[in-house]
Design a protein around this motif. Structure first.
Motif, PDB file in Angstrom:
ATOM      1  N   ILE A  48      40.652  32.336  33.287  1.00 21.61           N
ATOM      2  CA  ILE A  48      41.052  30.943  33.504  1.00 21.61           C
ATOM      3  C   ILE A  48      42.367  30.898  34.285  1.00 21.61           C
ATOM      4  N   ALA A  49      43.291  31.801  33.958  1.00 18.94           N
ATOM      5  CA  ALA A  49      44.561  31.858  34.698  1.00 18.94           C
ATOM      6  C   ALA A  49      44.321  32.209  36.156  1.00 18.94           C
ATOM      7  N   ARG A  50      43.379  33.114  36.412  1.00 16.62           N
ATOM      8  CA  ARG A  50      43.043  33.456  37.803  1.00 16.62           C
ATOM      9  C   ARG A  50      42.495  32.229  38.536  1.00 16.62           C
ATOM     10  N   ALA A  51      41.611  31.504  37.847  1.00 18.02           N
ATOM     11  CA  ALA A  51      41.009  30.328  38.473  1.00 18.02           C
ATOM     12  C   ALA A  51      42.072  29.289  38.809  1.00 18.02           C
ATOM     13  N   GLU A  52      43.045  29.113  37.916  1.00 18.73           N
ATOM     14  CA  GLU A  52      44.121  28.163  38.184  1.00 18.73           C
ATOM     15  C   GLU A  52      44.956  28.617  39.380  1.00 18.73           C
ATOM     16  N   ALA A  53      45.186  29.940  39.472  1.00 21.55           N
ATOM     17  CA  ALA A  53      45.931  30.463  40.620  1.00 21.55           C
ATOM     18  C   ALA A  53      45.154  30.246  41.910  1.00 21.55           C
ATOM     19  N   GLN A  54      43.835  30.415  41.852  1.00 24.15           N
ATOM     20  CA  GLN A  54      43.009  30.203  43.039  1.00 24.15           C
ATOM     21  C   GLN A  54      43.022  28.742  43.465  1.00 24.15           C
ATOM     22  N   ASP A  55      42.972  27.836  42.491  1.00 27.00           N
ATOM     23  CA  ASP A  55      42.981  26.406  42.806  1.00 27.00           C
ATOM     24  C   ASP A  55      44.280  25.990  43.506  1.00 27.00           C
TER      25      ASP A  55
END
Length: 355
Positions: A161-168
């Motif tokens: 989830i943290a990776r996804a937030e960084a990608q966003d």
């Protein structure tokens, strides 16, 4: 209604909140009290590698604040708290985790909500909270092995989830974001300590599984030490941490061709552009042996993604018996690995009796 019989494992339990996780109704201003026996079940299943989420008709911010106050918010990933039908929340949770809807169980105190889910998504196990303890004692909730990795599954998803937030929040092309992750894809010959997780992968992985066949620990242990076979496992790490063991392949080394009897990859890494790395590695090994590579493929209805992976890698159908297919890649030319990932391999298989 209690749990329905099924064959697959429960990968995530989705919980209602009011009068399910706690006694009382949040928006009615009740003096809420956690159901300690329910929390004990949540913690027990979490330690077994079963994920948890929420489908609750409630005010989102107020419900999250109450979960934080009770000290249990960290157990729930991708919570669906709002006013939509519970079945819609379940579909969203399955999509977010990237698992089949039939890998969910749903726990609710209200007969109406259980009936709505039963009707809209009958693949889901539906549990009356009053029957909770009998339901979770069923084999579907109990993995055969609890590996160190499965016990950390929730943390792996929270990292994701943290990776996804960084990608966003990343500004720039997707390849630049992938490069910024500093991914390291490691491939090694399976060792005895890898086998519990390897068995778990054959049970849990559906979409990127070439045959749908499961292998027991004992079968994998025999194949690991067989001179006629290669059993390889793959892991992935990046700057956020590890994804764990995410790939497995079994190769039979024939005299005139090599046979890829099983190839699977965790759906967690599909979006990272590394789905072909393990396959390309095996193609390279076959090329070094100077032999064509054939691959077993069984159409399971859920592994179309793997069929496409083989097609893009240059495999074509050479035999078919119903839904059982043999694919072949006659070319010995090896495609380069993606520039966004560093690939590391070990030198040799573990010998019999090695520690």
């Amino acid at each position: 209604m209690s749990a329905k019989p099924r064959q697959g494992r429960v990968k995530c339990v989705v919980w209602d909140l009011d009068n399910t996780v706690w006694d009382g109704v949040l928006l009615e201003g009740d003096d809420l009290r956690l159901k300690q026996d329910v929390v004990a079940v949540i913690r027990e299943l979490d330690a077994l590698g079963v994920l948890h989420s929420i489908a609750s008709k409630n005010d989102h911010d107020a419900a999250i604040a109450k979960l934080v106050e009770f000290g249990i918010e960290e157990y729930f990933i991708y919570p669906q708290i709002g006013w939509s039908a519970k079945s819609e929340g379940l579909r969203q949770i399955a999509q977010s985790i990237n698992i089949g809807i039939d890998a969910l169980a749903f726990v609710d105190d209200q007969e109406f909500e259980r009936a709505e889910v039963n009707h809209a998504v009958p693949e889901v196990i539906v549990v009356d909270v009053a029957d909770l303890h009998d339901a979770v004692a069923a084999p579907e909730f109990r993995p055969r092995f609890v590996t160190a990795e499965s016990a950390e599954r929730r943390h792996l998803y929270r990292t994701q989830i943290a990776r996804a937030e960084a990608q966003d929040s990343f500004v720039g092309p997707s390849d630049e974001f992938l490069a910024s992750l500093e991914m390291v894809f490691s491939i090694k010959h399976a060792r005895q300590e890898d086998l519990q997780r390897a068995e778990e992968l054959t049970v849990r992985t559906n979409q990127l599984n070439s045959t749908g066949r499961t292998y027991s620990y004992e079968e994998l242990d025999a194949l690991r030490t067989s001179p006629e076979h290669l059993l390889l496992v793959a892991t992935l790490d990046d700057r956020f941490g590890g994804y764990g063991t995410i790939g497995l392949c079994l190769v039979e080394k024939g005299e005139t061709a090599w046979y890829l009897r099983l190839l699977l990859m965790s759906c967690r890494v599909v979006s990272r552009g590394v789905g072909t790395v393990l396959l390309n590695h095996v193609i390279g090994l076959a090329a070094e042996a100077g032999l064509p590579l054939r691959a077993d493929f069984v159409e399971t209805g859920r592994n179309r993604m793997m069929q496409i992976t083989y097609a893009f890698a240059g495999f074509t159908e050479v035999e078919r018996d119903g839904d059982r297919v043999v694919l072949e890649r006659a070319s010995l030319q090896v495609a380069p690995h993606p520039a966004t990932v560093t690939v590391v391999t070990d030198a040799a298989p573990e010998t019999v009796g090695a520690a």
